[in-house]
Design an enzyme around this catalytic site. Sequence first.
Site, PDB file in Angstrom:
ATOM      1  N   LYS A  32       0.909  -1.331  -0.227  1.00 59.13           N
ATOM      2  CA  LYS A  32      -0.080  -0.025  -0.057  1.00 59.13           C
ATOM      3  C   LYS A  32       0.750   1.183  -0.038  1.00 59.13           C
ATOM      4  O   LYS A  32       2.033   1.249   0.680  1.00 59.13           O
ATOM      5  CB  LYS A  32      -0.805   0.053   1.456  1.00 59.13           C
ATOM      6  CG  LYS A  32      -1.931   1.090   1.368  1.00 59.13           C
ATOM      7  CD  LYS A  32      -2.872   1.108   2.522  1.00 59.13           C
ATOM      8  CE  LYS A  32      -3.883   1.901   2.776  1.00 59.13           C
ATOM      9  NZ  LYS A  32      -4.697   1.541   3.853  1.00 59.13           N
ATOM     10  N   SER A 109      -9.529   1.105   2.868  1.00 57.28           N
ATOM     11  CA  SER A 109      -8.734   2.090   2.054  1.00 57.28           C
ATOM     12  C   SER A 109      -7.450   1.128   1.425  1.00 57.28           C
ATOM     13  O   SER A 109      -6.876   1.625   0.649  1.00 57.28           O
ATOM     14  CB  SER A 109      -7.821   3.214   3.024  1.00 57.28           C
ATOM     15  OG  SER A 109      -7.161   2.601   3.826  1.00 57.28           O
ATOM     16  N   SER A 133      -9.917  -1.323   7.154  1.00 57.21           N
ATOM     17  CA  SER A 133      -9.392  -1.174   5.911  1.00 57.21           C
ATOM     18  C   SER A 133      -8.418  -2.176   5.448  1.00 57.21           C
ATOM     19  O   SER A 133      -7.934  -2.402   4.089  1.00 57.21           O
ATOM     20  CB  SER A 133      -8.463   0.104   5.682  1.00 57.21           C
ATOM     21  OG  SER A 133      -9.155   1.472   5.923  1.00 57.21           O
TER      22      SER A 133
END
Length: 384
Positions: A32, A109, A133
């Site tokens: 990420k 996310s 997330s």
Amino acid sequence: MQDRWNAFMPYPDADVGYAATGPLSGLRLAVKDLFDVAGYPTAAGNAALLAASGIKTSTAPLVQTLVDAGARFIGKTNTDELAYSLIGGNIHFGMPINPRDPNLIPGGSSSGSAVAVAAGLADIGLGTDTSGSVRLPAAVNGLIGWRPTHGSLDNRGLRPLAPSFDVPGVMTRSLETMASVMSAVGMPAANDRPSSILIPENAFEAIDKDAADKMIACLRSAAIPVRGARTICSFSLDELALAFITILQREAWESNRQLFESSPQVFAPDIAARLLSGSRLNEEEVREARRIREHFSTEIDRLFREDVVIALPTLAMTPPRRDTSPESFAAFRSACIKILCLSGLSGCPQLAFPIANCAGNVSLSFFGARSVDKTLVNVVKRLL
């Protein structure tokens, strides 16, 4: 790499070395874009932060641990702006495409890492989990998602959102890969099985009855005693969610205040609105939220001394379509946080996993005491 799923950030490739042998050898790692990786910028889903980032000269220790264990880094992945959403959208870099159902949101996310694993582009998706997330996009994309015990993994080189809730997290397609990752990052050994699985009725009442029945039937196949309870603490799910959101908004404001006050126009309208909400909270609201968190954590610790794991639905409702209204996104986020907040408030680990042979997004989770992360894997093994 060809990426028709919009999972990866379009950065030029840089050489990130990895060990030739190790417990994660042969596995591909997607990271990420909240973690620093030497040779890459860190945008955190925001164009202004990307412009100011520069190329990082060091790699986040957790990422380094994974590549030192043999995982091969293949790229940085898309994230919701500031990692401050559960939907997967981003006005700066676009929404990744859910490989299971392109009409649905990918969840956020850690959407890019989830999509990369679900699409078969990566084997390990490294993300972060503040309000869900990792667990939510894992559920939406049919993956196993691990939110670790708070503080158990190194979070240096990771841009914060709400530090008292933020944890690095992992998504995989297989339980074996997840177990290998846990070992590689040094999670302690675990008991083979708990004394019982606890099913809180109020958590399962919130979801579709057919899905709830499938989950409970699955739990009864684990050869571990199953028992029910009306609830797991003296607070309602609504009270816990409000306390969680209050603390989250205050900490998110503190993490991003400097950039917001200097350049408010660089944020998407919904992200800006959440940050402003955090700025307007009064101290009494925040103190009360923290008091609820402290009492909840004490009650949960007492319950977990009974050597139980708690079963929870990962999603409170069916994921919305990617082209639905902002109001529908908000309703989905609000409903899911009522269940997802339990792990964040307590600091305890949660492992989400899809139920085999069930259509749709039927994802179950186990929620356990601090540092029993590997025990949760052992319990899931009895079901899959």
